[in-house]
Design a protein around this motif. Structure first.
Motif, mmCIF file in Angstrom:
data_model
loop_
_atom_site.group_PDB
_atom_site.id
_atom_site.type_symbol
_atom_site.label_atom_id
_atom_site.label_comp_id
_atom_site.label_asym_id
_atom_site.label_seq_id
_atom_site.Cartn_x
_atom_site.Cartn_y
_atom_site.Cartn_z
ATOM 1 N N TYR A 3 0.778 -1.238 0.000
ATOM 2 C CA TYR A 3 0.000 0.000 0.000
ATOM 3 C C TYR A 3 0.813 1.294 0.000
ATOM 4 O O TYR A 3 0.326 2.312 -0.482
ATOM 5 N N LEU A 4 2.027 1.290 0.517
ATOM 6 C CA LEU A 4 2.826 2.515 0.414
ATOM 7 C C LEU A 4 3.180 2.818 -1.038
ATOM 8 O O LEU A 4 3.485 3.969 -1.379
ATOM 9 N N CYS A 5 3.144 1.811 -1.874
ATOM 10 C CA CYS A 5 3.462 1.994 -3.291
ATOM 11 C C CYS A 5 2.210 1.863 -4.171
ATOM 12 O O CYS A 5 2.316 1.705 -5.390
ATOM 13 N N HIS A 6 1.042 1.936 -3.574
ATOM 14 C CA HIS A 6 -0.207 1.730 -4.313
ATOM 15 C C HIS A 6 -0.463 2.872 -5.296
ATOM 16 O O HIS A 6 -0.076 4.024 -5.066
ATOM 17 N N ALA A 7 -1.122 2.553 -6.399
ATOM 18 C CA ALA A 7 -1.414 3.569 -7.416
ATOM 19 C C ALA A 7 -2.380 4.636 -6.907
ATOM 20 O O ALA A 7 -2.330 5.791 -7.346
ATOM 21 N N GLN A 8 -3.252 4.274 -5.964
ATOM 22 C CA GLN A 8 -4.228 5.222 -5.438
ATOM 23 C C GLN A 8 -3.635 5.997 -4.264
ATOM 24 O O GLN A 8 -3.269 5.419 -3.245
ATOM 25 N N SER A 9 -3.573 7.316 -4.402
ATOM 26 C CA SER A 9 -2.966 8.140 -3.354
ATOM 27 C C SER A 9 -3.720 8.036 -2.036
ATOM 28 O O SER A 9 -3.122 8.100 -0.958
ATOM 29 N N GLY A 10 -5.051 7.872 -2.106
ATOM 30 C CA GLY A 10 -5.828 7.756 -0.881
ATOM 31 C C GLY A 10 -5.449 6.540 -0.055
ATOM 32 O O GLY A 10 -5.535 6.563 1.181
ATOM 33 N N LEU A 11 -5.026 5.484 -0.711
ATOM 34 C CA LEU A 11 -4.570 4.297 0.008
ATOM 35 C C LEU A 11 -3.128 4.450 0.479
ATOM 36 O O LEU A 11 -2.761 3.957 1.549
ATOM 37 N N ARG A 12 -2.298 5.153 -0.305
ATOM 38 C CA ARG A 12 -0.902 5.385 0.126
ATOM 39 C C ARG A 12 -0.867 6.194 1.415
ATOM 40 O O ARG A 12 -0.183 5.830 2.374
ATOM 41 N N TRP A 13 -1.609 7.301 1.447
ATOM 42 C CA TRP A 13 -1.489 8.141 2.642
ATOM 43 C C TRP A 13 -2.160 7.499 3.857
ATOM 44 O O TRP A 13 -1.706 7.685 4.990
ATOM 45 N N ARG A 14 -3.206 6.716 3.621
ATOM 46 C CA ARG A 14 -3.824 6.034 4.766
ATOM 47 C C ARG A 14 -2.906 4.948 5.331
ATOM 48 O O ARG A 14 -2.880 4.717 6.544
ATOM 49 N N ALA A 15 -2.163 4.292 4.462
ATOM 50 C CA ALA A 15 -1.187 3.302 4.942
ATOM 51 C C ALA A 15 -0.091 3.980 5.755
ATOM 52 O O ALA A 15 0.317 3.481 6.813
ATOM 53 N N ALA A 16 0.391 5.120 5.277
ATOM 54 C CA ALA A 16 1.424 5.860 6.017
ATOM 55 C C ALA A 16 0.890 6.341 7.361
ATOM 56 O O ALA A 16 1.587 6.289 8.384
ATOM 57 N N HIS A 17 -0.356 6.796 7.376
ATOM 58 C CA HIS A 17 -0.956 7.262 8.627
ATOM 59 C C HIS A 17 -1.101 6.120 9.628
ATOM 60 O O HIS A 17 -0.858 6.298 10.836
ATOM 61 N N LEU A 18 -1.473 4.943 9.151
ATOM 62 C CA LEU A 18 -1.587 3.780 10.035
ATOM 63 C C LEU A 18 -0.231 3.413 10.620
ATOM 64 O O LEU A 18 -0.118 3.114 11.823
ATOM 65 N N ILE A 19 0.810 3.448 9.815
ATOM 66 C CA ILE A 19 2.162 3.166 10.313
ATOM 67 C C ILE A 19 2.543 4.163 11.398
ATOM 68 O O ILE A 19 3.086 3.792 12.447
ATOM 69 N N ALA A 20 2.231 5.429 11.166
ATOM 70 C CA ALA A 20 2.540 6.462 12.155
ATOM 71 C C ALA A 20 1.788 6.205 13.461
ATOM 72 O O ALA A 20 2.360 6.298 14.558
ATOM 73 N N THR A 21 0.521 5.870 13.353
ATOM 74 C CA THR A 21 -0.300 5.617 14.541
ATOM 75 C C THR A 21 0.273 4.463 15.365
ATOM 76 O O THR A 21 0.329 4.533 16.596
#
Length: 350
Positions: free
Chosen positions: A142-160
């Motif tokens: 998901y960090l490399c996903h084509a959809q930006s909405g999924l990329r940033w949500r994956a990054a946010h989950l990692i941060a959390t």
């Protein structure tokens, strides 16, 4: 045992089919248990006990399970969300070559990420997500996903998951999360992805010695400098804040940062149109001139024109209550660098 948990309509119907219409049906676990006692006791005499039929046993077991089950527990919710996210990989392979993804499926995955982020604010849930392979899924898919909405949500989950959780931080380092997050922060085309990736970087490296060393080895301070020079206001602010935080919590990094030409870069940022994040830039410069001879020397370099710039900034900030902290940094920097300093060419106080 005192909490009231109503039976669903199917269970109520079963009771009605089995008992007289006038029976008062149980509304909670205690009532179900009492019904079990009543069923096992003959109405003719309290001492007469008859065995419960298999049908009654089955019904009672189902009723108790229904009453006790309640909502899906949090671990089960995490597993359900991961199943939704893993389904994406299978569908991608099945639908390879299609130009568009089903919008409903994308919404489902985004909702799964949002629920996971909410659940993983609890440290135990963050650990469970790690154990269940959720962080590897974020990184690999998901960090490399084509959809930006999924990329940033994956990054946010990692941060959390990473904030205030050293076990998760160490695990993320071991699976190579930091270089990928730095890359996203530096070059992702979507501004929200860059901001969320930097948030994750911050959660990994602040107050974490191993994280700081990994950050240094991947030239993280240069990434922060580029972030402060970007046209993304949130990224500029968060980059400057992280720089200030790292300099304050890890003063041993000052010489490394100064040797990169950071003083000159920060002063050039101060010459851009005023923004709230300049407060953090001034704070970082204050750190770099305290107990750091080379940083002080760089700031005093006449070619930089910092003294005059600070005079102008102080004049502009005077009387603005919302800019008081920025003004305090400005005055602190001016006093440290220039008050009492003797000019090289005329020996007078500047």
């Amino acid at each position: 045992m005192a909490a009231s948990l109503p039976l669903d309509s199917c269970t109520a119907a079963h009771i009605m089919a089995e008992d007289r219409p006038t029976r008062r049906y149980p509304q909670n676990l205690q009532g179900v248990l009492q019904l079990a006692v009543d069923v096992g006791s003959a109405a003719e005499g309290p001492a007469t006990v008859e065995p419960m039929s298999e049908e009654r046993k089955t019904w009672l077991g189902d009723a108790l399970a229904e009453v006790c089950k309640g909502p899906m527990d949090e671990v089960e919710q995490i597993k359900h969300c991961l199943a939704v996210l893993r389904k994406e990989g299978r569908r991608e392979r099945e639908r390879e070559g299609e130009e568009e993804r089903d919008e409903e499926d994308e919404d489902e995955r985004e909702s799964a990420f949002e629920l996971l982020s909410e659940l993983c604010e609890n440290l135990d849930n963050a650990r469970d997500l790690m154990t269940l392979g959720g962080l590897e899924l974020c990184l690999s898919q998901y960090l490399c996903h084509a959809q930006s909405g999924l990329r940033w949500r994956a990054a946010h989950l990692i941060a959390t998951c990473a904030q205030n959780m050293s076990q998760v931080q160490v695990h993320l380092f071991s699976i190579g999360a930091l270089p990928k997050l730095l890359q996203l922060t530096d070059s992702d085309p979507h501004p929200t992805v860059r901001v969320k990736a930097l948030y994750a970087v911050s959660c990994l490296v602040r107050e974490q010695e191993a994280g700081l060393q990994a950050f240094l080895s991947h030239d993280g301070f240069s990434m922060l400098m580029r972030g402060m020079q970007s046209d993304n206001e949130k990224l500029r602010t968060k980059s400057a804040f992280l720089l200030l935080n790292l300099l304050m919590s890890h003063p041993e990094t000052k010489d490394t940062v100064v040797s990169m030409g950071m003083v000159q870069q920060l002063v050039s940022v101060l010459r851009t149109p005023h923004s709230d994040f300049h407060e953090h830039v001034l704070g970082a410069l204050c750190c770099l001139v305290e107990d750091c001879p080379q940083g002080l020397k760089d700031c005093r370099n006449p070619a930089l024109g910092l003294e005059e710039l600070l005079r102008q900034l102080s004049k502009e900030l005077q009387g603005k209550e919302e800019s008081q902290e920025e003004l305090d940094f400005c005055e602190r920097l001016r006093v440290t660098c220039f008050r009492g300093q003797q000019s090289d060419d005329n020996g007078m106080d500047r």
